[in-house]
Design a protein around this motif. Structure first.
Motif, mmCIF file in Angstrom:
data_model
loop_
_atom_site.group_PDB
_atom_site.id
_atom_site.type_symbol
_atom_site.label_atom_id
_atom_site.label_comp_id
_atom_site.label_asym_id
_atom_site.label_seq_id
_atom_site.Cartn_x
_atom_site.Cartn_y
_atom_site.Cartn_z
ATOM 1 N N VAL A 68 5.862 18.922 5.365
ATOM 2 C CA VAL A 68 7.264 19.585 4.690
ATOM 3 C C VAL A 68 7.594 18.387 3.568
ATOM 4 N N THR A 69 7.422 19.015 2.368
ATOM 5 C CA THR A 69 7.890 17.989 1.171
ATOM 6 C C THR A 69 9.362 17.857 1.014
ATOM 7 N N ARG A 70 9.786 16.633 0.647
ATOM 8 C CA ARG A 70 11.245 16.561 0.636
ATOM 9 C C ARG A 70 11.713 15.693 -0.558
ATOM 10 N N GLY A 71 12.697 16.241 -1.224
ATOM 11 C CA GLY A 71 13.079 15.387 -2.473
ATOM 12 C C GLY A 71 14.564 14.581 -1.931
ATOM 13 N N SER A 72 15.635 15.223 -2.364
ATOM 14 C CA SER A 72 16.731 14.241 -1.932
ATOM 15 C C SER A 72 17.277 15.124 -0.447
ATOM 16 N N GLY A 73 16.766 16.321 -0.157
ATOM 17 C CA GLY A 73 17.367 17.103 1.039
ATOM 18 C C GLY A 73 18.653 17.731 0.928
ATOM 19 N N THR A 74 18.977 18.132 -0.538
ATOM 20 C CA THR A 74 20.356 18.784 -0.724
ATOM 21 C C THR A 74 20.154 20.195 -0.526
ATOM 22 N N GLY A 75 18.992 20.678 -0.513
ATOM 23 C CA GLY A 75 18.568 22.359 -0.511
ATOM 24 C C GLY A 75 19.579 22.782 0.704
ATOM 25 N N LEU A 76 19.955 24.124 0.151
ATOM 26 C CA LEU A 76 20.952 25.102 0.965
ATOM 27 C C LEU A 76 20.285 26.315 1.411
ATOM 28 N N SER A 77 19.128 26.363 1.657
ATOM 29 C CA SER A 77 18.407 27.347 2.566
ATOM 30 C C SER A 77 17.417 26.867 3.563
ATOM 31 N N PRO A 133 22.521 21.842 -11.726
ATOM 32 C CA PRO A 133 22.976 22.213 -10.560
ATOM 33 C C PRO A 133 24.043 21.111 -10.141
ATOM 34 N N GLY A 134 24.947 21.989 -9.244
ATOM 35 C CA GLY A 134 26.227 21.225 -8.568
ATOM 36 C C GLY A 134 25.722 19.961 -7.926
ATOM 37 N N SER A 135 24.453 19.955 -7.586
ATOM 38 C CA SER A 135 24.018 18.641 -6.916
ATOM 39 C C SER A 135 23.397 17.635 -7.631
ATOM 40 N N ILE A 138 22.246 13.746 -7.274
ATOM 41 C CA ILE A 138 21.327 13.303 -6.219
ATOM 42 C C ILE A 138 20.225 14.314 -6.223
ATOM 43 N N SER A 139 20.211 15.436 -6.612
ATOM 44 C CA SER A 139 18.994 16.535 -6.547
ATOM 45 C C SER A 139 17.851 15.942 -7.347
ATOM 46 N N THR A 140 16.619 16.106 -6.856
ATOM 47 C CA THR A 140 15.239 15.530 -7.558
ATOM 48 C C THR A 140 14.860 16.984 -8.585
ATOM 49 N N VAL A 145 12.562 22.325 -9.531
ATOM 50 C CA VAL A 145 11.436 23.162 -9.887
ATOM 51 C C VAL A 145 11.400 23.818 -8.507
ATOM 52 N N ALA A 146 10.921 23.311 -7.372
ATOM 53 C CA ALA A 146 10.333 24.014 -6.156
ATOM 54 C C ALA A 146 11.700 25.058 -5.908
ATOM 55 N N GLU A 147 12.693 24.884 -6.118
ATOM 56 C CA GLU A 147 13.781 25.861 -5.761
ATOM 57 C C GLU A 147 14.191 26.614 -7.190
ATOM 58 N N LEU A 203 3.121 26.048 -1.768
ATOM 59 C CA LEU A 203 1.892 26.311 -2.266
ATOM 60 C C LEU A 203 1.266 24.998 -2.848
ATOM 61 N N GLY A 204 2.243 23.991 -2.917
ATOM 62 C CA GLY A 204 1.596 22.844 -3.398
ATOM 63 C C GLY A 204 2.636 21.760 -3.500
ATOM 64 N N ILE A 205 2.313 20.573 -3.806
ATOM 65 C CA ILE A 205 3.460 19.518 -4.087
ATOM 66 C C ILE A 205 3.309 18.965 -5.479
ATOM 67 N N ALA A 326 34.406 22.541 -6.157
ATOM 68 C CA ALA A 326 34.780 23.759 -5.126
ATOM 69 C C ALA A 326 34.044 23.475 -3.864
ATOM 70 N N PHE A 327 32.655 23.191 -3.725
ATOM 71 C CA PHE A 327 31.948 23.093 -2.672
ATOM 72 C C PHE A 327 32.677 22.031 -1.809
ATOM 73 N N SER A 328 32.883 20.555 -2.293
ATOM 74 C CA SER A 328 33.465 19.602 -1.633
ATOM 75 C C SER A 328 34.805 19.982 -1.003
HETATM 76 C C1 LIG Z 1 26.849 20.218 -3.251
HETATM 77 C C2 LIG Z 1 25.785 20.844 -3.509
HETATM 78 C C3 LIG Z 1 25.614 21.770 -4.744
HETATM 79 C C4 LIG Z 1 24.496 22.463 -5.183
HETATM 80 N N1 LIG Z 1 24.679 23.162 -6.314
HETATM 81 C C5 LIG Z 1 23.623 23.825 -6.442
HETATM 82 C C6 LIG Z 1 23.544 24.478 -7.847
HETATM 83 O O1 LIG Z 1 24.653 24.749 -8.401
HETATM 84 N N2 LIG Z 1 22.525 25.247 -8.309
HETATM 85 C C7 LIG Z 1 21.475 25.386 -7.358
HETATM 86 O O2 LIG Z 1 20.399 25.999 -7.921
HETATM 87 N N3 LIG Z 1 21.328 24.613 -6.164
HETATM 88 C C8 LIG Z 1 22.418 23.885 -5.730
HETATM 89 N N4 LIG Z 1 22.322 23.152 -4.638
HETATM 90 C C9 LIG Z 1 20.972 23.126 -3.758
HETATM 91 C C10 LIG Z 1 20.131 22.142 -3.977
HETATM 92 O O3 LIG Z 1 20.692 21.115 -4.609
HETATM 93 C C11 LIG Z 1 18.823 22.343 -4.891
HETATM 94 O O4 LIG Z 1 18.181 23.524 -4.249
HETATM 95 C C12 LIG Z 1 18.172 21.275 -5.462
HETATM 96 O O5 LIG Z 1 17.062 21.700 -6.429
HETATM 97 C C13 LIG Z 1 17.303 20.782 -4.161
HETATM 98 O O6 LIG Z 1 16.708 19.393 -4.610
HETATM 99 P P1 LIG Z 1 16.414 18.192 -3.475
HETATM 100 O O7 LIG Z 1 15.922 17.095 -4.100
HETATM 101 O O8 LIG Z 1 17.428 17.937 -2.925
HETATM 102 O O9 LIG Z 1 15.190 19.162 -2.752
HETATM 103 P P2 LIG Z 1 15.096 19.120 -1.341
HETATM 104 O O10 LIG Z 1 16.360 19.842 -0.408
HETATM 105 O O11 LIG Z 1 14.619 18.058 -0.520
HETATM 106 O O12 LIG Z 1 13.961 20.407 -1.027
HETATM 107 C C14 LIG Z 1 14.133 21.580 -1.493
HETATM 108 C C15 LIG Z 1 13.061 22.428 -1.651
HETATM 109 O O13 LIG Z 1 11.928 22.108 -2.376
HETATM 110 C C16 LIG Z 1 10.792 21.641 -1.742
HETATM 111 N N5 LIG Z 1 10.321 20.474 -2.537
HETATM 112 C C17 LIG Z 1 10.975 19.172 -2.929
HETATM 113 N N6 LIG Z 1 10.594 18.536 -3.637
HETATM 114 C C18 LIG Z 1 9.370 19.035 -3.890
HETATM 115 C C19 LIG Z 1 8.110 18.620 -4.560
HETATM 116 N N7 LIG Z 1 7.837 17.448 -5.103
HETATM 117 N N8 LIG Z 1 6.993 19.538 -4.491
HETATM 118 C C20 LIG Z 1 6.871 20.711 -3.914
HETATM 119 N N9 LIG Z 1 8.051 21.166 -3.131
HETATM 120 C C21 LIG Z 1 9.240 20.268 -3.250
HETATM 121 C C22 LIG Z 1 10.980 21.311 -0.309
HETATM 122 O O14 LIG Z 1 9.862 21.424 0.507
HETATM 123 C C23 LIG Z 1 12.154 22.213 -0.156
HETATM 124 O O15 LIG Z 1 11.461 23.731 0.210
HETATM 125 C C24 LIG Z 1 23.335 22.222 -4.313
HETATM 126 C C25 LIG Z 1 23.557 21.751 -3.081
HETATM 127 C C26 LIG Z 1 24.600 21.035 -2.721
HETATM 128 C C27 LIG Z 1 24.549 19.945 -1.618
#
Ligand SMILES: Cc1cc2nc3c(=O)[nH]c(=O)nc-3n(C[C@H](O)[C@H](O)[C@H](O)COP(=O)(O)OP(=O)(O)OC[C@H]3O[C@@H](n4cnc5c(N)ncnc54)[C@H](O)[C@@H]3O)c2cc1C
Length: 459
Positions: A68-77, A133-135, A138-140, A145-147, A203-205, A326-328
């Protein structure tokens, strides 16, 4: 539990300090930003190079260990919530900005660079990376790209997909693939990069991202308008779009959210209104002045109570923080906050908001709704408590009705947060048989052993 043999091999491939196995370390990686989802991984591996990712995937594929690939773990699904006994492959140490090419207006980054790092690097060169994105602090970029993440500027500037020019991907068998390049035009073969954008780690990293940058807008104006009826706000939004004004931001907050934000951020928001619109226009100073004046006029024609126009950037940032917090702000008022992103065509926004209000009453739930009104992407946010089983059941029933209604109105089950675990039961109905079949076959071709993010998006 992963065997000592497996852990030993991973330590050899990534370096011992980069492999976490202690329970207290793993707990932090057992969930992401999604409420009420948790699963302990087998271990966490921090990768530093594409070659390391490739070696780890070759090994995982040969031994059929889920990754399971992980960036910052801020994903909301739930996308980066671990599978049982999986390897969590964390990219945050691959965070370099590798190149900023001023001649081609591109930026090459490693996947663990934060969105803010990208935006700042672009700004330092007098350029602009719009997806916000609102995150973004910290989001990567790999997670974005993955989302295929969107943000507040999506209405005018589009979403992550619109800025990805190329990707380096490690396939599940360890093979390294480059797709895309710095050419503005390239129609050679299938657009493979588009398959990986939004593929949620199945599908890939992603190990490198080549992004398009654009010139920085010369001017910006931020405005707030308040309305005593949500319908009036929605009609004002429709009128703004119909007047062929595409502001960079056109966001709304409902009454519950306005109260929570004011309580949290003390911005001085009026509390006697049902809806608040945040509008931002950017571009050439003359165009900005003209659009701001026309938007103010349209809001007044649609019975707004008040329009505030920021005098300078500092005041603009303060007004914009009403939406950005708003979310916080909502998250403070209940133990569990479930943020959804049902999305409808713009013409159906008012109907969808009314429906969400009906559902809140029907299921006796507290829902604050805010979101991207200009692009129909709503965030009904459930203020609940996951320990209350009865209430959680009502939340699930409410979700089903909201997503069914979004589909009925010609919308989608997710406008930006992805499918992951949270929406996978809704995907087959939304995509239909033919799309589901092609989706599954694509996955089978690229990942025949199903090691990447198993159980996410679909079974
Ligand atoms: C407060 C808050 C506000 C947010 N606002 C928005 C917003 O405005 N718009 C929005 O679209 N989303 C928003 N999000 C959701 C989230 O931040 C995004 O989906 C963000 O892109 C996730 O990035 P991450 O680095 O945390 O990824 P993660 O949560 O770590 O991973 C998300 C997904 O991507 C995959 N992944 C991660 N890195 C890679 C990689 N290098 N290669 C392949 N797959 C990978 C993971 O397996 C997972 O399926 C918000 C979340 C929070 C907590």
């Amino acid at each position: 539990m992963l065997s000592p043999d497996v852990i030993g091999n991973l330590r050899r491939l990534a370096g011992s300090p980069n492999v976490l196995t202690e329970k207290e370390d793993l707990i932090s990686y057992s969930f992401d930003g999604t409420a009420a989802m948790q699963q302990m991984p087998g271990c966490v591996v921090f990768v530093s190079t594409t070659q390391e990712v490739s070696e780890i995937l070759k090994y995982a594929n040969a031994t059929k260990i889920p990754v399971v690939t992980r960036g910052s773990g801020t994903g909301l699904s739930g996308g980066s919530v671990p599978s049982p006994d999986c390897i969590v492959l964390c990219t945050v140490k691959m965070s370099a900005i590798l190149e900023l090419d001023r001649a081609n207006l591109t930026l090459l980054a490693e996947p663990g660079a934060t969105t803010l790092q990208i935006a700042d690097a672009a700004a330092a060169a007098g350029l602009f990376y719009p997806p916000d994105p609102g995150s973004m602090k910290i989001s990567t970029i790999g997670g974005n790209v993955a989302e295929n993440s969107g943000g507040l500027r999506g209405l005018k500037y589009g979403i992550t997909r619109n800025y990805v020019m190329g990707l380096e991907i490690v396939l599940p068998n360890g093979e390294i693939l480059w797709t895309g390049n710095k050419c503005v035009k390239d129609v050679a073969g299938y657009s493979l990069k588009d398959i990986f954008i939004g593929s949620e780690g199945t599908l890939g990293i992603i190990t490198k991202v080549l992004l398009k940058l654009i010139p920085k807008p010369a001017a910006k104006k931020t405005m707030l308008a308040t309305f005593s009826q949500m319908d009036h706000a929605a009609e004002a939004v429709s009128a703004i779009i119909a007047a062929q004004i595409i502001p960079c931001t056109l966001e709304f907050l409902d009454r519950t959210t306005i109260h929570c934000v004011e309580d949290y951020a003390k911005i001085g928001l009026p509390l006697d209104c049902q809806a608040l619109l945040l509008m931002e226009t950017d571009g050439h100073p003359a165009a900005v002045a003209d659009e701001a004046a026309r938007m103010e006029q349209i809001c007044r024609e649609h019975a707004c109570k008040e329009v505030r126009i920021a005098r300078d950037e500092a005041e603009g940032n303060k007004l914009a923080s009403a939406r950005r917090s708003a979310f916080s702000a909502l998250a403070r008022v209940a133990p569990t906050t479930i943020l959804e992103d049902a999305t409808v065509p713009r013409s159906e926004v008012a109907a969808m908001i009314r429906f969400i209000e009906t559902i809140a009453t029907k299921y006796k739930l507290r829902i604050g709704t805010f979101g991207h009104m200009g692009d129909g992407n709503l965030h009904p946010t459930f203020l609940t408590d996951e320990r209350n089983k009865d209430e959680m059941h009502r939340v699930e029933e409410a979700f089903k009705e909201i997503f069914d209604e979004a589909i009925r109105l010609g919308g989608t089950i997710t406008g930006e947060h992805g499918v992951g675990l949270a929406k996978k039961s809704f995907l087959p109905k939304f995509l239909g048989d033919a799309q589901m079949r092609v989706t599954r076959e694509l996955r089978r071709v690229l990942d025949p052993n199903g090691i990447l993010n198993p159980g996410k998006m679909f079974d």
